[in-house]
Design a protein around this motif. Structure first.
Motif, PDB file in Angstrom:
ATOM      1  N   ASP A  89     -26.890  13.963 -15.053  1.00  0.00           N
ATOM      2  CA  ASP A  89     -27.705  14.867 -15.867  1.00  0.00           C
ATOM      3  C   ASP A  89     -27.918  14.313 -17.272  1.00  0.00           C
ATOM      4  O   ASP A  89     -28.983  14.507 -17.866  1.00  0.00           O
TER       5      ASP A  89
ATOM      6  N   ARG B 102     -22.272  14.459 -11.369  1.00  0.00           N
ATOM      7  CA  ARG B 102     -23.454  15.234 -11.761  1.00  0.00           C
ATOM      8  C   ARG B 102     -23.595  15.258 -13.274  1.00  0.00           C
ATOM      9  O   ARG B 102     -24.714  15.219 -13.804  1.00  0.00           O
TER      10      ARG B 102
ATOM     11  N   ARG C 100     -27.960  22.605 -19.638  1.00  0.00           N
ATOM     12  CA  ARG C 100     -27.329  22.044 -18.447  1.00  0.00           C
ATOM     13  C   ARG C 100     -25.819  21.925 -18.638  1.00  0.00           C
ATOM     14  O   ARG C 100     -25.032  22.191 -17.725  1.00  0.00           O
TER      15      ARG C 100
END
Length: 305
Positions: free
Chosen positions: A165, A161, A116
Motif C-alpha cells: 500500500d 499489504r 489506508r
C-alpha cells in the motif's frame, strides 16, 4: 538533494499526484478515525518563555503566524527544502505490547495513505515504529528495507499489504522519529518521499529533518494541543466506573479473563458481563479494539489497578 524538491510544496495532500489512488472516502463505509484531525486553528501561550530563550526560526515563525494557513506555509517551505513531499505528525501510546493512536494531524500528509494506514490497522505491524522508538536518531527506510523486516508473529500477510500500500500510494522512502511525550505517550514525525532510493538523505538533510521534527513536536505538544474530539474522543460518554477502569487496565496488561477474575475477586461470569458492557460502550467488537479505544479514553496505568 534529490530532484523534484522544487515542486514538493505544490503537491502536498494532492490526491492523484504521481499516480496515487484517490483517497478513501466516507462513502466506502469507513469514515476517518476520530483521532485524525487537521491543524488546530488557534494556539495557546504564544509568548511563553523569556526573550533571551533560544528558539529555532521555524518555531518562531509558527508562533508568530497569524493563521493556520500561514503556519502551513512555513512548514511546507521547510519540508520542500528538506526534499520530502509529505509529513505526518501523531501521538501514540504504548498499552501492553500494542501501540495505540491518540491523535494524528493530516495538514501535510498524503491523505490516501493516512486513511489506508489507520483503516487497515497498519500501526500494529509497522516496523518503523519500534525502530524509531529505540533510537534518538531518525530511522531512514526504503521499501526494500521494510520488505526485509521480520513480520510480527502471524502478521506476515498484513505486513506485506502494508508495504504494497505504501508503494501504491507513491511512497517509497522516508525518515521517522519518535520524541518523548507525557507518561507512556510518544510523538511520531514521519517524512515521506516518492523517491525510490535514500542516498540523497545525507547529513545535511537529516539536520533539517531533526530541526523540522523537533520544532513541530514542541509546537504541537506545548502550544497547539489537538482538538478536543481527537484528544478525547469518548469524553461525551459517561465516566468509567472504578471497577471498569481496573478491568481495562488489567486487560491492557495482557491478563486473560480468568486472571482478571482472580485478581479482582470476581466470578468469570461477572468479568465477561463487564467486558461485554465495555465493548458496547466503546462500540468495538473484540479485545484488541477495546484496549485501543480505552487507551484513547485516558486508561490509567495498569499499575494503578
Amino acid at each position: 538533494m534529490k530532484q523534484g524538491t522544487a515542486v514538493a510544496s505544490q503537491t502536498l495532500c494532492t490526491p492523484g499526484f504521481r499516480g496515487m489512488p484517490p483517497p478513501l472516502a466516507p462513502s466506502h463505509g469507513r469514515p476517518d478515525p476520530v483521532f485524525v484531525h487537521d491543524e488546530p486553528a488557534g494556539i495557546a501561550h504564544p509568548h511563553e518563555g523569556t526573550p533571551s530563550q533560544f528558539r529555532p526560526t521555524l518555531l518562531d515563525r509558527l508562533l508568530a503566524a497569524p493563521s493556520a494557513a500561514a503556519r502551513r506555509t512555513a512548514v511546507t517551505e521547510m519540508l520542500g527544502a528538506s526534499g520530502f513531499e509529505w509529513l505526518g505528525y501523531g501521538r501514540m501510546r504504548q498499552v501492553g505490547d500494542q501501540v495505540v493512536p491518540l491523535s494524528f494531524c493530516v495538514s501535510y500528509a498524503n491523505e490516501s495513505w493516512v486513511r489506508r494506514y489507520f483503516h487497515n490497522g497498519y500501526h500494529r505491524v509497522d516496523p518503523r515504529l519500534p525502530r524509531a522508538l529505540h533510537s534518538a536518531l531518525p530511522y531512514v527506510w526504503t521499501l526494500k528495507t521494510l520488505r526485509e523486516q521480520p513480520a510480527p508473529q502471524g502478521n506476515g500477510q498484513q505486513l506485506q499489504r502494508f508495504v504494497d500500500d505504501l508503494d501504491a500510494c507513491g511512497i517509497h522512502c522516508g525518515a521517522m522519529l519518535s520524541l518523548p511525550g507525557q507518561g507512556h505517550e510518544r510523538g511520531y514525525v514521519s517524512l515521506l518521499s516518492h523517491s525510490r532510493e535514500s542516498a540523497w538523505i545525507d547529513d545535511a538533510v537529516l539536520g533539517r529533518v531533526l530541526t523540522l521534527a523537533m520544532c513541530l513536536h514542541e509546537f504541537y505538544s506545548r502550544y497547539a494541543p489537538p482538538p478536543a474530539a481527537a484528544a478525547s474522543p469518548h469524553s461525551a460518554r459517561p465516566a468509567l466506573t472504578p471497577l471498569q477502569r481496573q478491568i481495562l487496565a488489567l486487560l491492557a496488561n495482557g491478563l486473560a479473563d480468568k486472571q482478571i477474575a482472580d485478581r479482582l475477586q470476581l466470578s468469570l461470569h461477572n468479568v465477561d458481563y463487564h467486558l461485554r458492557r465495555l465493548r458496547q460502550r466503546f462500540g468495538v467488537r473484540n479485545r484488541i479494539q477495546l484496549m485501543q479505544a480505552a487507551a484513547r479514553d485516558a486508561l490509567p496505568d495498569a499499575g494503578q489497578a
